[in-house]
Scaffold this active site. Sequence first.
Site, PDB file in Angstrom:
ATOM      1  N   GLU A 135      -2.462 -42.911 -27.606  1.00  0.00           N
ATOM      2  CA  GLU A 135      -3.400 -43.284 -28.371  1.00  0.00           C
ATOM      3  C   GLU A 135      -3.624 -42.404 -29.278  1.00  0.00           C
ATOM      4  OE1 GLU A 135      -6.496 -44.561 -25.613  1.00  0.00           O
ATOM      5  OE2 GLU A 135      -5.163 -46.106 -24.865  1.00  0.00           O
ATOM      6  N   SER A 140      -0.759 -35.657 -25.839  1.00  0.00           N
ATOM      7  CA  SER A 140      -0.092 -34.870 -24.772  1.00  0.00           C
ATOM      8  C   SER A 140      -0.784 -35.094 -23.514  1.00  0.00           C
ATOM      9  CB  SER A 140       0.227 -33.301 -25.155  1.00  0.00           C
ATOM     10  OG  SER A 140       0.738 -33.086 -26.236  1.00  0.00           O
ATOM     11  N   TRP A 165       1.412 -44.787 -32.555  1.00  0.00           N
ATOM     12  CA  TRP A 165       2.922 -44.304 -32.556  1.00  0.00           C
ATOM     13  C   TRP A 165       3.740 -45.046 -32.056  1.00  0.00           C
ATOM     14  CZ3 TRP A 165       2.452 -40.637 -36.062  1.00  0.00           C
ATOM     15  CH2 TRP A 165       1.252 -39.654 -36.064  1.00  0.00           C
ATOM     16  N   ILE A 166       3.441 -46.290 -31.745  1.00  0.00           N
ATOM     17  CA  ILE A 166       4.400 -47.098 -30.951  1.00  0.00           C
ATOM     18  C   ILE A 166       5.780 -47.389 -31.779  1.00  0.00           C
ATOM     19  CG2 ILE A 166       4.526 -49.377 -29.657  1.00  0.00           C
ATOM     20  CD1 ILE A 166       2.520 -47.249 -28.719  1.00  0.00           C
ATOM     21  N   ARG A 276      35.968 -28.086 -48.461  1.00  0.00           N
ATOM     22  CA  ARG A 276      35.509 -27.373 -49.716  1.00  0.00           C
ATOM     23  C   ARG A 276      35.911 -25.781 -49.986  1.00  0.00           C
ATOM     24  NH1 ARG A 276      32.323 -27.360 -54.253  1.00  0.00           N
ATOM     25  NH2 ARG A 276      30.979 -25.334 -54.286  1.00  0.00           N
ATOM     26  N   GLN A 344      23.293 -25.911 -43.967  1.00  0.00           N
ATOM     27  CA  GLN A 344      23.637 -24.577 -44.636  1.00  0.00           C
ATOM     28  C   GLN A 344      25.012 -24.571 -44.685  1.00  0.00           C
ATOM     29  OE1 GLN A 344      21.365 -22.403 -45.029  1.00  0.00           O
ATOM     30  NE2 GLN A 344      22.443 -20.848 -45.943  1.00  0.00           N
ATOM     31  N   GLU A 371       7.920 -38.354 -26.447  1.00  0.00           N
ATOM     32  CA  GLU A 371       7.964 -38.316 -25.003  1.00  0.00           C
ATOM     33  C   GLU A 371       8.007 -37.025 -24.338  1.00  0.00           C
ATOM     34  OE1 GLU A 371      11.149 -40.769 -23.237  1.00  0.00           O
ATOM     35  OE2 GLU A 371      11.149 -42.231 -24.846  1.00  0.00           O
ATOM     36  N   THR A 373       6.023 -33.394 -25.974  1.00  0.00           N
ATOM     37  CA  THR A 373       6.771 -32.313 -26.878  1.00  0.00           C
ATOM     38  C   THR A 373       7.302 -31.099 -26.256  1.00  0.00           C
ATOM     39  OG1 THR A 373       4.762 -30.877 -26.633  1.00  0.00           O
ATOM     40  CG2 THR A 373       4.363 -32.575 -28.474  1.00  0.00           C
TER      41      THR A 373
HETATM   42  C1  FAD Z   1       8.008 -41.441 -34.484  1.00  0.00           C
HETATM   43  C2  FAD Z   1       7.314 -41.203 -33.243  1.00  0.00           C
HETATM   44  C3  FAD Z   1       7.441 -42.391 -32.392  1.00  0.00           C
HETATM   45  C4  FAD Z   1       6.611 -42.341 -31.096  1.00  0.00           C
HETATM   46  N1  FAD Z   1       6.973 -43.470 -30.106  1.00  0.00           N
HETATM   47  C5  FAD Z   1       6.141 -43.618 -29.219  1.00  0.00           C
HETATM   48  C6  FAD Z   1       6.238 -44.819 -28.355  1.00  0.00           C
HETATM   49  O1  FAD Z   1       6.973 -45.610 -28.635  1.00  0.00           O
HETATM   50  N2  FAD Z   1       5.145 -44.999 -27.464  1.00  0.00           N
HETATM   51  C7  FAD Z   1       4.285 -44.027 -27.139  1.00  0.00           C
HETATM   52  O2  FAD Z   1       3.396 -44.099 -26.272  1.00  0.00           O
HETATM   53  N3  FAD Z   1       3.998 -42.905 -27.907  1.00  0.00           N
HETATM   54  C8  FAD Z   1       5.034 -42.709 -28.868  1.00  0.00           C
HETATM   55  N4  FAD Z   1       4.978 -41.338 -29.714  1.00  0.00           N
HETATM   56  C9  FAD Z   1       3.823 -40.574 -29.731  1.00  0.00           C
HETATM   57  C10 FAD Z   1       4.522 -39.219 -28.915  1.00  0.00           C
HETATM   58  O3  FAD Z   1       4.763 -39.342 -27.583  1.00  0.00           O
HETATM   59  C11 FAD Z   1       3.338 -38.029 -29.263  1.00  0.00           C
HETATM   60  O4  FAD Z   1       3.281 -38.003 -30.668  1.00  0.00           O
HETATM   61  C12 FAD Z   1       3.512 -36.779 -28.556  1.00  0.00           C
HETATM   62  O5  FAD Z   1       3.440 -37.055 -26.915  1.00  0.00           O
HETATM   63  C13 FAD Z   1       2.275 -35.810 -28.824  1.00  0.00           C
HETATM   64  O6  FAD Z   1       1.248 -36.179 -28.923  1.00  0.00           O
HETATM   65  P1  FAD Z   1       0.146 -36.176 -30.138  1.00  0.00           P
HETATM   66  O7  FAD Z   1       1.082 -36.534 -31.327  1.00  0.00           O
HETATM   67  O8  FAD Z   1      -1.013 -36.715 -30.032  1.00  0.00           O
HETATM   68  O9  FAD Z   1       0.034 -34.501 -30.329  1.00  0.00           O
HETATM   69  P2  FAD Z   1      -0.863 -33.492 -29.344  1.00  0.00           P
HETATM   70  O10 FAD Z   1      -0.854 -33.894 -28.233  1.00  0.00           O
HETATM   71  O11 FAD Z   1      -2.306 -33.598 -30.410  1.00  0.00           O
HETATM   72  O12 FAD Z   1      -0.363 -32.043 -29.687  1.00  0.00           O
HETATM   73  C14 FAD Z   1      -0.413 -31.236 -30.820  1.00  0.00           C
HETATM   74  C15 FAD Z   1       0.349 -30.049 -30.498  1.00  0.00           C
HETATM   75  O13 FAD Z   1      -0.383 -29.290 -29.328  1.00  0.00           O
HETATM   76  C16 FAD Z   1       0.670 -29.049 -28.554  1.00  0.00           C
HETATM   77  N5  FAD Z   1      -0.007 -29.008 -27.202  1.00  0.00           N
HETATM   78  C17 FAD Z   1      -0.866 -30.084 -26.706  1.00  0.00           C
HETATM   79  N6  FAD Z   1      -1.431 -29.731 -25.461  1.00  0.00           N
HETATM   80  C18 FAD Z   1      -0.725 -28.431 -25.205  1.00  0.00           C
HETATM   81  C19 FAD Z   1      -0.758 -27.671 -23.887  1.00  0.00           C
HETATM   82  N7  FAD Z   1      -1.362 -28.063 -22.887  1.00  0.00           N
HETATM   83  N8  FAD Z   1       0.065 -26.583 -24.142  1.00  0.00           N
HETATM   84  C20 FAD Z   1       0.669 -26.393 -25.074  1.00  0.00           C
HETATM   85  N9  FAD Z   1       0.673 -26.955 -26.151  1.00  0.00           N
HETATM   86  C21 FAD Z   1      -0.011 -28.156 -26.252  1.00  0.00           C
HETATM   87  C22 FAD Z   1       1.856 -29.901 -28.786  1.00  0.00           C
HETATM   88  O14 FAD Z   1       3.113 -29.434 -27.865  1.00  0.00           O
HETATM   89  C23 FAD Z   1       1.763 -30.104 -30.307  1.00  0.00           C
HETATM   90  O15 FAD Z   1       2.399 -29.096 -30.685  1.00  0.00           O
HETATM   91  C24 FAD Z   1       5.744 -41.373 -30.993  1.00  0.00           C
HETATM   92  C25 FAD Z   1       5.524 -40.452 -31.759  1.00  0.00           C
HETATM   93  C26 FAD Z   1       6.399 -40.347 -32.980  1.00  0.00           C
HETATM   94  C27 FAD Z   1       6.042 -39.336 -33.963  1.00  0.00           C
END
Ligand code: FAD
Length: 391
Positions: A135, A140, A165-166, A276, A344, A371, A373
Amino acid sequence: MPDRAPQPVDRQLPTDEARDLISLVRDIAQREIAPNAAEEEDAGRFPREVFTLLSDSGLLGLPYDTQFGGGEQPYEVYLQVLEELAAARLTVGLGVSVHTLASYATAAYGTKEQQAEYLPAMLGGGLLGAYCLSEPASGSDAASLRTKAVRESGGDWVITGTKAWITHGGIADFYTVMARTGEDGPRGITAFLVPGDAEGLSAAVPEKKMGLKGSPTAQVHLDGVRVPDARRLGDEGQGFTIALSALESGRLGIAACAIGVAQAALDEAVSYAVERRQFGKPIADFQGLRFMLADMATQIEAGRALYLTAARLRDAGLPFAKQAAMAKLHCTDTAMRVTTDAVQVLGGYGYTADFPAERYMRETKVLQIVEGTNQIQRMVIARHLAGPEGR
Ligand SMILES: Cc1cc2nc3c(=O)[nH]c(=O)nc-3n(C[C@H](O)[C@H](O)[C@H](O)COP(=O)(O)OP(=O)(O)OC[C@H]3O[C@@H](n4cnc5c(N)ncnc54)[C@H](O)[C@@H]3O)c2cc1C
């Protein structure tokens, strides 16, 4: 210029059936997917007809029960199919992985009646799925999701909220939606199977992304969407367990897709380097580049071996969560390194859209994010090593 020189990977496959399956997939990938990849990604076009073809060819439900239209293939085979598809075009490989993820709740937690009613169309009937956990304010920390499902006196559920982000948002035929039905935190979440044409479900304009432009990613709004209790998957309060269990397997799909793109980038780098010429000889003769190519190939083989180890544990019914997190982390980081190195190897041409190397590099970045980070994967692995934080 073809997107990918066809250099078949030496695969360990368990059966003749699996070998035939990989040949079929390579054929479809080379004929129907790779030739259009660059142009369609540039134009942001989703190849829905490819998914129809994959469904007709029995390739959209590979790991699931044949009784419901699946292919009943072990994960070790299914993942290598994904790798081949992703090598041809990530939008397709990732799309199949997300469809498999979206079907998981019904296949693994649905009642016999739900499986008989819904799965045949999902696994082989041409439908396309989406998985809705994230959402705008919960990524995360997925257990903090706020989309609500309220049970009415007649027994139906009314779902309200916004999913972010669906993948396939706005074009999917079904959405597996995690919504809050009870207390705050992971125990108050329930899973629902929502049809794509449900009244009150709509999608925003797709996000403008760095890569993977052919794969629509959009917010999905649920504005009082009514579903009968027969579309609740699993028990009330079981939704987060289902969501995480789906992701455990889904992560292996992301790992396989990453290795597919990395392999495509390596193939591109090798075929460029042998052609190349600089300083009177092919650049592939310079040790600086030879060693780079050797490192790329070695990292890819190591990544493939790691995701296959996790897959074989899963296929044997053994715990595989730690290895799945390791595979997702290692394979996507490897793919980022390999695709960057491929640019590169191509020098200035690598930085242009005349060759696919720059697209592979842009596309790979998202695999370190989705799925869970790669920071979250490290948390999962560390929990297996040292127990939960703050004990
Ligand atoms: C192209 C794309 C397709 C996607 N498809 C789907 C989908 O089909 N269904 C779905 O449900 N979601 C989907 N997502 C969402 C995706 O799973 C999330 O973007 C991801 O889980 C990260 O959540 P966020 O973007 O809110 O980042 P945040 O959770 O806000 O994280 C931001 C940063 O903080 C870091 N961070 C957060 N918490 C911690 C912690 N405890 N310790 C260390 N670092 C932390 C993260 O690693 C990241 O670097 C998609 C995203 C993208 C970009």
